[in-house]
Design an enzyme around this catalytic site. Structure first.
Site, PDB file in Angstrom:
ATOM      1  CG  HIS A 232      -1.884  -1.118   1.290  1.00  0.00           C
ATOM      2  ND1 HIS A 232      -1.755  -2.149   2.182  1.00  0.00           N
ATOM      3  CD2 HIS A 232      -2.995  -1.381   0.561  1.00  0.00           C
ATOM      4  CE1 HIS A 232      -2.749  -3.005   2.022  1.00  0.00           C
ATOM      5  NE2 HIS A 232      -3.517  -2.569   1.036  1.00  0.00           N
TER       6      HIS A 232
ATOM      7  CG  LEU B 284       4.474  -7.087   0.634  1.00  0.00           C
ATOM      8  CD1 LEU B 284       4.851  -5.617   0.595  1.00  0.00           C
ATOM      9  CD2 LEU B 284       4.697  -7.648   2.029  1.00  0.00           C
TER      10      LEU B 284
END
Length: 304
Positions: free
Chosen positions: A45, A200
């Site tokens: 992110h 991830l």
């Protein structure tokens, strides 16, 4: 309504607070970028937010949304245990360059309960993830459409950033923006991986040591498939399948949901004679954790 640090990052908990921010900057025709998340932010992110910051420039605006969307979760999925870590999310968003974090409640986003009118994802949304998780993409597109409206700049276009790890989601958002004439430019950001190759994901926290060892077969299978791309589609599928078959015998075993080699524009399976771009996508469970991954390829075509 803010957090300290090098950059002042405003926390907006409802649409009125977000509208106030937009109103304050209505006379600033600066670039406007948005990153949509379900929270539990990690380095992937962070890469999205930094890409948005670079696109917007120092004088532009970057909005990060944090919302665990119940419409995307089916029966038996992990809505209740999905991690909620707003304080840590704010810190990461600030460090990566966000100006605003919009973190509404479910009642704020869906004030009358679940919406009667939703965006439908069509044939593309019924494949792969859509087949495994019926209704998932309708729920995703519905909330993305709402958030694009809520976070829209006072004037001009939004640039929205999404991870390529969720390749089918990204393709559907691009298609929705084109089909419904959203004033938004959709940008994909490459998948961020941990040093061992695992993509991830907020769900990685559920993996124990042995689970993680098995889960690494996903990225190994994708690398094997990518290496076989010059030999054609059948070779890609065979190379990736061999890695996953070995992982099915591991402890704990990898439980394959799908392995697919698809057209990046439709997510329909490509033929053995296919030449050109494709996406090799995989989904599997390790223990109670479901993981997805993919890699873009250029197929050389069938060999005689």
């Amino acid at each position: 309504m803010g957090i300290s640090g090098d950059r002042k990052t405003v926390l907006a908990s409802n649409a009125a607070e977000l509208a106030d921010y937009r109103k304050q900057h209505a006379d600033e025709p600066q670039p406007w970028s948005v990153v949509m998340t379900m929270g539990a932010l990690h380095a992937g992110h962070g890469a999205l937010i930094r890409a948005a910051r670079e696109s917007a420039g120092e004088r532009g605006h970057v909005i990060v949304t944090v919302f665990v969307n119940p419409l995307q979760f089916g029966a038996g999925e992990d809505l209740d245990r999905y991690p909620r870590t707003l304080d840590a999310d704010l810190a990461l968003a600030r460090e990566a360059g966000a100006d605003v974090v919009y973190a509404p409640s479910v009642d704020e986003v869906y004030p009358g309960g679940q919406p009667e009118v939703r965006v439908t994802s069509g044939a593309m949304g019924s494949r792969l993830e859509g087949a495994s998780r019926p209704g998932h993409f309708d729920g995703m597109l519905t909330v993305v459409a709402k958030l694009l409206h809520l976070t829209a700049p006072p004037s001009g276009r939004t640039t929205a950033f999404y991870g390529e790890k969720d390749a089918q989601q990204l393709a559907l958002i691009r298609r929705m923006a084109a089909d419904l004439n959203f004033p938004v430019d959709v940008v994909g950001v490459p998948t961020v991986r941990e040093p061992d190759g695992l993509a991830l994901s907020s769900r990685n926290v559920y993996l124990g040591t042995a689970d993680r060892g098995t889960a690494l077969a996903l990225s190994r299978a994708l690398r094997a498939g990518a290496a076989a791309a010059p030999s054609g589609s059948a070779a890609v599928r065979a190379a990736a399948s061999a890695v996953l078959a070995d992982a099915a015998l591991a402890a704990p075993p990898l439980e394959l949901d799908y392995l697919a080699l698809v057209d990046p524009g439709t997510f329909a399976e490509v033929s053995d004679e296919h030449n050109g771009p494709a996406v090799l996508a995989v989904a599997a469970r390790v223990g109670t954790t479901r993981l997805i991954d993919n890699v873009p390829l250029v197929i050389a075509g069938a060999r005689s």
